[in-house]
Design a protein around this motif. Structure first.
Motif, PDB file in Angstrom:
ATOM      1  N   VAL A 206       0.985  -1.117  -0.025  1.00 46.78           N
ATOM      2  CA  VAL A 206      -0.428   0.117  -0.172  1.00 46.78           C
ATOM      3  C   VAL A 206       0.789   1.163  -0.214  1.00 46.78           C
ATOM      4  N   ALA A 207       1.957   0.921   0.456  1.00 43.29           N
ATOM      5  CA  ALA A 207       2.975   2.409   1.059  1.00 43.29           C
ATOM      6  C   ALA A 207       3.769   2.616  -0.298  1.00 43.29           C
ATOM      7  N   PHE A 209       2.663   1.773  -3.348  1.00 40.16           N
ATOM      8  CA  PHE A 209       1.577   2.114  -4.504  1.00 40.16           C
ATOM      9  C   PHE A 209       1.096   3.442  -4.255  1.00 40.16           C
ATOM     10  N   ILE A 210       1.338   4.610  -2.791  1.00 39.26           N
ATOM     11  CA  ILE A 210       0.378   5.051  -2.285  1.00 39.26           C
ATOM     12  C   ILE A 210       1.524   6.869  -3.011  1.00 39.26           C
ATOM     13  N   VAL A 211       3.006   5.620  -2.936  1.00 39.49           N
ATOM     14  CA  VAL A 211       4.095   6.604  -3.397  1.00 39.49           C
ATOM     15  C   VAL A 211       4.107   6.379  -4.863  1.00 39.49           C
ATOM     16  N   LEU A 213       1.424   6.422  -6.642  1.00 42.15           N
ATOM     17  CA  LEU A 213       0.835   7.867  -7.257  1.00 42.15           C
ATOM     18  C   LEU A 213       0.805   8.902  -7.120  1.00 42.15           C
ATOM     19  N   VAL A 214       1.386   9.614  -5.583  1.00 33.75           N
ATOM     20  CA  VAL A 214       2.019  10.684  -6.042  1.00 33.75           C
ATOM     21  C   VAL A 214       3.324  10.925  -6.832  1.00 33.75           C
ATOM     22  N   SER A 215       4.026  10.177  -7.313  1.00 29.32           N
ATOM     23  CA  SER A 215       4.655  10.285  -8.800  1.00 29.32           C
ATOM     24  C   SER A 215       4.481  10.879  -9.844  1.00 29.32           C
ATOM     25  N   ILE A 253      -2.480  -5.488  -3.378  1.00 28.57           N
ATOM     26  CA  ILE A 253      -3.059  -4.722  -1.656  1.00 28.57           C
ATOM     27  C   ILE A 253      -4.029  -5.648  -1.687  1.00 28.57           C
TER      28      ILE A 253
END
Length: 314
Positions: A206-207, A209-211, A213-215, A253
């Motif tokens: 999850v972490a 995946f979030i990184v 998405l932010v990129s 996930i």
């Protein structure tokens, strides 16, 4: 051997209990595996035999294809064999080997996807410093880091499972040895172990995946000042990577964020990241990439010419 003295082998329940359906999917998964082998081998050959290997994006893509080949080879051949077999058994040692190898290769693949996202971020957000930041030495370091992180992830899972007591039954409600179906067979309280598993696999996925998405949000934000042609080129490259990330991370996930005791469709969903994603990755990266298609044409034309010359000499 004390912790698992009553269990020397496990028996997979497989994807389906219907014999006719299993035989049908035997041929389907065999075709999928051949497609994985052919598609990723073509990408490996095209990149390594052309100038593309000098570019960081294709250098990472080459390693991603290699991971897809290795990862699927730890899962699909046994799945195909078990679909045709009446008794789907695996020894304890083979099960632990599959658990370690699959999580090692999947972990490396995840961090290669992160490296590919970093490459696209630098190329689009800081184009003038791209060749300095994404030097071959730094790319090599990212690949080595991916292997180190993948190893620590998989060895932590393996050591945790080896310390658990398996007293029976030995029926695994899955088609491969994975952490969650194995935990359901452990004869002790799983509260702490489930938390560690979610922390090691679920929360990490999850972490990351979030990184990612932010990129890509930052990339989209930086594109607002670009020309239309520049936007189209950048979005075409990034969209392929986003498709691969969603195909891989979405099912992961769902599978690893839930506790081991929960009833869900883990084994059905896991087909997406063990079979479907590695099969579609070559199509996504070649059909949407004119540079790859051009390089493929040149490489295969050169190989055909060499074969023709060799036949004439003989």
């Amino acid at each position: 051997m004390e912790n698992h003295r009553n269990v020397t082998e496990f028996i997979f329940m497989g994807l389906w209990e219907n014999r006719q359906i299993e035989l049908l999917f035997f041929f389907l998964f065999l075709l999928c595996y051949l497609a994985v082998l052919m598609g990723n081998s073509v990408i490996l050959l095209t990149i390594t035999c052309s100038h593309l290997i000098e570019q960081p994006m294709y250098y990472f893509l080459c390693h991603l294809s290699l991971m897809d080949l290795c990862y699927t080879s730890t899962v699909i051949p046994r799945l195909i064999r078990d679909l045709a077999a009446k008794r789907k058994n695996i020894s304890y040692n083979e099960c632990m080997t599959q658990l370690f190898t699959a999580h090692l290769l999947a972990g490396v693949e995840i961090f290669i996807l992160v490296s590919m996202a970093l490459d696209r971020y630098v190329a689009i957000v800081k184009p003038l410093h791209y060749m300095v930041i994404m030097s071959r030495k730094r790319c090599d370091m990212l690949i080595v880091t991916a292997w180190i992180l993948g190893f620590w992830h998989s060895i932590a899972l393996l050591l945790m499972v080896l310390s658990l007591p398996f007293c029976g039954p030995n029926l695994i409600n899955h088609y491969l040895c994975d952490i969650k179906p194995l935990l359901k067979l452990v004869c002790k309280d799983l509260h702490v172990v489930s938390i560690l598993t979610i922390a090691n696999s679920g929360m990490v996925v999850v972490a990351i995946f979030i990184v990612l998405l932010v990129s890509y949000i930052l990339i989209l934000y930086s594109l607002r000042t670009r020309s239309s042609a520049g936007k189209r080129k950048a979005l075409s490259t990034c969209s392929s990577h986003v498709m691969v990330v969603v195909l891989f991370f979405g099912p992961c996930i769902y599978t690893y964020i839930l506790p081991a005791g929960s009833e869900n469709k883990d084994k059905e969903i896991s087909v997406f990241y063990t079979v479907i994603a590695p099969m579609l990755n070559p199509l996504i990266y070649t059909l949407r990439n004119s540079e790859m298609k051009s390089a493929m044409h040149k490489v295969w034309s050169r190989l055909s010419l060499r074969v023709e010359v060799s036949e004439r000499i003989l």
